[in-house]
Design a protein around this motif. Structure first.
Motif, short mmCIF file in Angstrom:
data_model
loop_
_atom_site.label_atom_id
_atom_site.label_comp_id
_atom_site.label_asym_id
_atom_site.label_seq_id
_atom_site.Cartn_x
_atom_site.Cartn_y
_atom_site.Cartn_z
N LYS A 48 25.70 32.09 29.64
CA LYS A 48 25.94 32.08 31.12
C LYS A 48 26.59 31.65 31.26
O LYS A 48 27.14 31.51 33.01
N ALA A 49 26.28 29.97 31.36
CA ALA A 49 27.53 29.26 32.44
C ALA A 49 28.93 29.53 32.84
O ALA A 49 29.50 28.79 33.44
N GLN A 50 29.22 29.30 31.26
CA GLN A 50 30.84 30.37 31.16
C GLN A 50 30.81 31.00 31.31
O GLN A 50 31.99 31.49 32.19
N ARG A 51 30.41 32.58 32.25
CA ARG A 51 30.35 33.87 32.93
C ARG A 51 30.25 33.52 33.68
O ARG A 51 31.12 33.83 35.25
N GLY A 52 29.88 31.86 34.33
CA GLY A 52 29.72 32.35 35.93
C GLY A 52 30.78 31.77 36.36
O GLY A 52 31.38 31.49 37.69
N THR A 53 31.50 30.28 35.49
CA THR A 53 32.38 29.56 35.09
C THR A 53 33.73 30.59 35.54
O THR A 53 34.49 30.64 36.18
N GLN A 54 33.49 32.14 34.81
CA GLN A 54 34.65 32.94 34.81
C GLN A 54 34.43 33.88 36.15
O GLN A 54 35.75 34.01 36.54
N THR A 55 33.77 33.51 36.19
CA THR A 55 33.26 34.54 37.92
C THR A 55 33.98 33.89 38.57
O THR A 55 34.60 34.54 39.42
N LEU A 56 33.68 32.44 38.69
CA LEU A 56 33.89 32.04 40.04
C LEU A 56 35.79 31.52 40.03
O LEU A 56 36.38 31.92 41.36
N SER A 57 35.66 30.99 38.17
CA SER A 57 37.47 31.56 38.65
C SER A 57 38.17 32.74 38.86
O SER A 57 39.12 32.73 39.49
N ARG A 58 37.29 33.80 38.87
CA ARG A 58 38.48 35.07 38.90
C ARG A 58 37.95 35.67 40.24
O ARG A 58 38.45 35.90 41.47
N GLY A 59 36.79 34.86 40.93
CA GLY A 59 36.51 35.28 42.39
C GLY A 59 38.30 34.34 43.16
O GLY A 59 38.48 34.67 44.21
N LEU A 60 37.87 33.02 42.98
CA LEU A 60 38.79 32.35 43.61
C LEU A 60 40.32 33.34 43.54
O LEU A 60 41.31 33.35 44.05
N GLU A 61 40.83 33.79 42.43
CA GLU A 61 42.38 34.52 42.31
C GLU A 61 42.26 35.91 42.60
O GLU A 61 43.78 35.60 43.43
N VAL A 62 41.32 36.12 42.75
CA VAL A 62 40.85 37.74 44.08
C VAL A 62 41.48 37.19 45.36
O VAL A 62 42.13 37.50 45.74
N LEU A 63 40.93 36.47 45.66
CA LEU A 63 41.06 35.13 47.16
C LEU A 63 42.83 35.32 47.57
O LEU A 63 43.80 35.76 48.26
N ARG A 64 43.53 34.24 46.69
CA ARG A 64 44.70 34.32 46.32
C ARG A 64 45.66 35.12 46.30
O ARG A 64 46.68 35.29 46.89
N LEU A 65 45.65 36.44 45.64
CA LEU A 65 46.63 37.98 45.17
C LEU A 65 45.79 38.08 46.63
O LEU A 65 46.98 38.85 47.31
N VAL A 66 44.55 38.41 47.40
CA VAL A 66 44.67 39.19 48.68
C VAL A 66 45.97 38.66 49.53
O VAL A 66 45.90 38.93 50.49
N GLY A 67 45.65 37.33 49.59
CA GLY A 67 46.38 36.54 50.18
C GLY A 67 47.91 36.14 50.45
O GLY A 67 48.68 35.92 50.90
N ALA A 68 48.19 36.44 48.77
CA ALA A 68 49.63 36.76 48.84
C ALA A 68 50.27 38.25 48.76
O ALA A 68 51.15 38.92 48.62
#
Length: 261
Positions: free
Chosen positions: A5-25
């Motif tokens: 569950k912790a790993q899934r949470g970390t993965q979700t966080l990483s993906r969310g940050l990547e979404v922000l970078r993609l939108v910013g780009a």
């Protein structure tokens, strides 16, 4: 919390940050974001919906997603919590160790450069500079590095006021003609660093470079200085890329990205 569950949470966080970078780009659609993340469109849409709910993204009908107001708020706080001196300190110390020379950090303050930090060199050379000191922007290597973005009328005014200040110093170095100063700043603009060839203090030479913020504005400068015998022309040419690289490192810590200029 179970490990998976912790790993899934970390993965979700990483993906969310990547979404922000993609939108910013500039990736504004769910399909493009899903493709970039290599996830199903439904997964991308859930991430986008969560980020919209938190105010990190805003959805414009017919246009897609843009960065939201929460990021503006956080960005302002991040800038307030990262004063130039604190961010720059590690790079300044590495530069001093690499060169053995005196390193300065300063910020523009009106017509002057305000010295924030000074790391003495290892050559036993005493310089009159000190944190808290002010000198004319137009007549120091550190100050000239911060003038690269000024237009000619602004430079002329700074030059004239700086020349008046220089004239009042008992140990003054006679200022160069305006035309020589103007051409010098044009050269700073072109090569990305400034040179002080005993213009501010007799017997002292230095190399300066600008520090930029997230918006590309010059907000500070750093310099390496030493006695003229330790700073022949060929050594200054070798040191210049090192000085520029450390200034750019500090700039990146402040959010600057060269591709945005």
């Amino acid at each position: 919390m179970p490990e998976d569950k912790a790993q899934r949470g970390t993965q979700t966080l990483s993906r969310g940050l990547e979404v922000l970078r993609l939108v910013g780009a500039g990736t504004t659609g769910a399909s493009g974001i899903a493709a970039a993340l290599e996830v199903p469109r439904s997964t991308a849409q859930r991430l986008l919906a969560s980020l919209v709910a938190e105010g990190c993204l805003y959805r414009l009908p017919g246009q897609g997603y843009v960065l939201g107001p929460e990021l503006i708020h956080l960005g302002a706080r991040a800038r307030a919590q990262q004063p130039v001196l604190a961010v720059a300190s590690p790079a300044l110390r590495r530069l001093a160790e690499a060169t053995g020379d005196t390193v300065h950090l300063g910020v523009p303050d009106g017509d002057e450069v305000l010295y924030l930090d000074k790391i003495d060199g290892t050559r036993g050379l005493e310089m009159r500079s000190r944190p808290g000191q002010r000198m004319p922007l137009a007549f120091t290597g550190l100050g000239k590095a911060m003038l690269a973005d000024h237009d000619e009328p602004s430079l002329r005014a700074l030059y004239e006021r700086g020349a008046d200040a220089q004239a009042a110093r008992p140990d003054r170095v006679p200022p160069r003609p305006w035309e020589a100063f103007r051409d010098d700043i044009a050269a700073v603009r072109g090569r990305g660093h400034s040179l002080d060839l005993e213009e501010n203090e007799r017997g002292i030479r230095c190399i300066g470079a600008p520090v930029r913020d997230v918006e590309g504005r010059i907000v500070a400068g750093l310099s390496v200085a030493s006695a003229a015998p330790f700073m022949p022309d060929e050594r200054m040419a070798r040191l210049a890329p090192l000085v520029v690289a450390h200034a750019q490192e500090i700039s990146r810590e402040l959010g600057w990205r060269p591709d945005d200029d």
